[in-house]
Design an enzyme around this catalytic site. Structure first.
Site, PDB file in Angstrom:
ATOM      1  N   TYR A 279      81.717   1.661 -41.085  1.00 34.92           N
ATOM      2  CA  TYR A 279      82.964   1.933 -40.345  1.00 34.92           C
ATOM      3  C   TYR A 279      82.973   1.336 -38.945  1.00 34.92           C
ATOM      4  CZ  TYR A 279      80.123   6.075 -39.014  1.00 34.92           C
ATOM      5  OH  TYR A 279      79.123   6.919 -38.610  1.00 34.92           O
ATOM      6  N   LYS A 280      81.869   0.696 -38.550  1.00 38.91           N
ATOM      7  CA  LYS A 280      81.832   0.089 -37.209  1.00 38.91           C
ATOM      8  C   LYS A 280      82.296  -1.367 -37.317  1.00 38.91           C
ATOM      9  CE  LYS A 280      78.014   3.106 -35.811  1.00 38.91           C
ATOM     10  NZ  LYS A 280      78.653   3.929 -34.785  1.00 38.91           N
TER      11      LYS A 280
ATOM     12  N   ASP B 294      67.863   1.200 -39.313  1.00 38.76           N
ATOM     13  CA  ASP B 294      69.246   1.655 -39.168  1.00 38.76           C
ATOM     14  C   ASP B 294      70.024   0.456 -38.611  1.00 38.76           C
ATOM     15  OD1 ASP B 294      71.685   2.681 -38.366  1.00 38.76           O
ATOM     16  OD2 ASP B 294      70.855   4.612 -37.704  1.00 38.76           O
TER      17      ASP B 294
ATOM     18  N   ARG C 201      80.613   2.336 -22.928  1.00 38.93           N
ATOM     19  CA  ARG C 201      80.293   1.234 -23.857  1.00 38.93           C
ATOM     20  C   ARG C 201      81.551   0.408 -24.142  1.00 38.93           C
ATOM     21  NH1 ARG C 201      77.311   3.784 -29.025  1.00 38.93           N
ATOM     22  NH2 ARG C 201      79.384   4.709 -29.235  1.00 38.93           N
TER      23      ARG C 201
ATOM     24  N   PHE D 211      69.498   7.259 -31.976  1.00 38.11           N
ATOM     25  CA  PHE D 211      70.732   8.001 -32.236  1.00 38.11           C
ATOM     26  C   PHE D 211      70.358   9.388 -32.789  1.00 38.11           C
ATOM     27  CE2 PHE D 211      74.478   9.212 -34.685  1.00 38.11           C
ATOM     28  CZ  PHE D 211      75.468   9.021 -33.720  1.00 38.11           C
TER      29      PHE D 211
HETATM   30  C1  PLP Z   1      72.758   4.245 -34.946  1.00 40.21           C
HETATM   31  C2  PLP Z   1      73.606   5.188 -35.727  1.00 40.21           C
HETATM   32  N1  PLP Z   1      73.104   5.743 -36.854  1.00 40.21           N
HETATM   33  C3  PLP Z   1      73.833   6.605 -37.590  1.00 40.21           C
HETATM   34  C4  PLP Z   1      75.111   6.951 -37.215  1.00 40.21           C
HETATM   35  C5  PLP Z   1      75.904   7.961 -38.022  1.00 40.21           C
HETATM   36  O1  PLP Z   1      75.831   7.719 -39.349  1.00 40.21           O
HETATM   37  P1  PLP Z   1      76.553   8.652 -40.429  1.00 40.21           P
HETATM   38  O2  PLP Z   1      77.717   9.324 -39.764  1.00 40.21           O
HETATM   39  O3  PLP Z   1      76.981   7.690 -41.490  1.00 40.21           O
HETATM   40  O4  PLP Z   1      75.550   9.618 -40.922  1.00 40.21           O
HETATM   41  C6  PLP Z   1      75.673   6.389 -36.079  1.00 40.21           C
HETATM   42  C7  PLP Z   1      77.059   6.744 -35.683  1.00 40.21           C
HETATM   43  O5  PLP Z   1      77.596   6.325 -34.702  1.00 40.21           O
HETATM   44  C8  PLP Z   1      74.896   5.495 -35.305  1.00 40.21           C
HETATM   45  O6  PLP Z   1      75.381   4.959 -34.186  1.00 40.21           O
END
Ligand code: PLP
Length: 417
Positions: A231-232, A206, A376, A138
């Site tokens: 939030y997911k 992560d 997705r 990501f």
């Molecule tokens: C794998 C992954 N890591 C991190 C994030 C974003 O994290 P944050 O907005 O809390 O920094 C996302 C957002 O979709 C994600 O899919």
């Protein structure tokens, strides 16, 4: 709610819409759906991006705003338990990822937490001074890895697919998603940790696409450090804070690079010398977002008395059904075929994927798109039904067959895809 789950994969059993309805009737998790405030006529397949509101989350948010804040005012830091809310929720979340209550704190964002974890673990990692991150990771994880390398002088190694274990063998730090955001591929965390153990590398997991949908077990995997979104699949609400997990044995050696007052052992002593808390709350920095935390507190009620193994099994079964239907109409499935190698979402490679998601949306099926060609579908097991997956794939087949996606309106890109 019962905790047993379907033992037969619907991939083999569901061949008609009626059979999908039967699977729903036999689903031990079916009753969880009623607690979500989902709009009528919407099939929500984006829980891997933003989970929908649980009714308890809306209630807690309302009470927090109209009672604790509006009436209790500043006194609510004590009387409504605001001060301890981030650690309390960390403790609850720990139960969902196989960690101890004092090993988890809810704080900041994944981006910020990756940086804090990287800085605090660099002095403890052995071998090559490097921070590794997958070239397919990501983007925020890649940005943080690169910025961390630029700041500290360690090298930033972009790991190509299939070279993970070579990178781990050299030591350093490795930022790694337990479930890849694009393909939905799940990795064997234990195997990675065993490889890291040999070289002295430290993995920063992560868990954004894994927490709340998979039966994670940090202890059994030997995982030492992690962060992830709430939030997911945890349904904490837009911008809900992230969490940090740090294994107990390491905690005393971990020093946050952002030692704000909320991570101090005695913040109200107002001492100029920093003394970190002993638990994972040493990673807290500034004042926590109480309104967001109150929503998350309600959202986590969805997991009360639910076995994570049952959630994982149902997510896998919904995904199996999606894959079977996708293959029947010859779509290109990017996600692993085996449910045990996947997270909660299925990705399809679809030419003109963006207008196709818009056409699906117009028919009441919300999904998302990742450029250049990935659609997705997130299969949150708490509120999605087998019949939803069946209907989704029927509608998708029709949209592709009739090319009803090909209108100027559906080609118009929104900011968020
Ligand atoms: C794998 C992954 N890591 C991190 C994030 C974003 O994290 P944050 O907005 O809390 O920094 C996302 C957002 O979709 C994600 O899919």
């Amino acid at each position: 709610m019962q905790n047993n789950f379907m033992k037969i994969s619907p991939k083999e059993t569901i061949k008609t819409r009626d059979e999908a309805i039967t699977a729903d009737n036999n689903d031990p998790l079916a009753s969880a759906r009623a607690a979500f405030a989902l709009p009528k006529d919407v099939t929500y397949l984006v829980g891997h991006s933003l989970g929908p509101p649980h009714r308890a989350a809306l209630e807690r948010l309302n009470i927090c705003a109209t009672e604790s804040w509006a009436k209790g005012l500043v006194g609510s830091w004590n009387s409504a338990g605001w001060f301890d809310l981030a650690t309390k929720l960390g403790g609850k979340l720990a139960g969902l990822i196989g960690a101890e209550p004092d090993e988890v704190i809810v704080t900041d964002t994944v981006s910020v937490n990756l940086f804090k974890l990287a800085a605090s673990t660099l002095p403890l990692s052995k071998g090559t001074r490097q921070i590794c991150v997958d070239a397919e990771e990501f983007p925020t994880d890649q940005y943080i890895a690169q910025a961390f390398a630029d700041l500290t002088g360690v090298s930033c190694r972009r790991v190509k697919p299939g070279e993970d274990f070579d990178a781990l063998a050299d030591g350093g730090i490795y930022i790694k998603s337990a479930v890849n955001y694009r393909s939905g591929e799940r990795v064997d965390m234990k195997a990675y940790e065993q490889a890291a153990e040999k070289s002295g590398a430290l993995i920063l997991w992560d868990l954004s696409h894994a927490a709340g949908v998979l039966a994670l077990d940090m202890k059994a995997a030997g995982a030492k450090l992690a962060t992830g979104c709430t939030y997911k699949y945890l349904n904490g609400g837009p911008g809900a804070p992230s969490f940090i997990y740090a294994q107990k044995d390491m905690l005393s050696q971990l020093h946050s690079p952002l030692p704000g007052w909320m991570g101090h052992a005695a913040p109200f002593a107002f001492n100029g010398q920093y003394v970190p808390r002993e638990d994972a709350a040493r990673f807290a920095s500034g004042t926590p977002p109480i309104l967001s935390l109150s929503a998350l507190e309600g959202a986590l009620e969805a997991f009360d008395n639910v076995e994570m193994k049952a959630l994982e099994a149902k997510a896998g079964a919904l995904g199996d059904l999606c894959i079977a239907r996708a293959e029947a109409i010859r779509l290109d499935v990017m996600s692993p075929r085996e449910a045990s190698s996947r997270g909660g979402h299925i990705s399809l490679k679809v030419k003109n994927g963006y207008p196709v998601t818009r056409a699906l949306h117009a028919k009441g099926f919300q999904s998302d798109f990742r450029t250049p060609d990935t659609i997705r579908f997130g299969f949150s097991p708490l509120y999605l039904r087998y019949v939803d997956v069946w209907d989704l794939m029927e509608v998708l087949a029709e949209i592709l067959e009739t090319k009803s996606w090909d209108t100027p309106e559906f080609h118009q890109r929104s900011k968020v895809t």
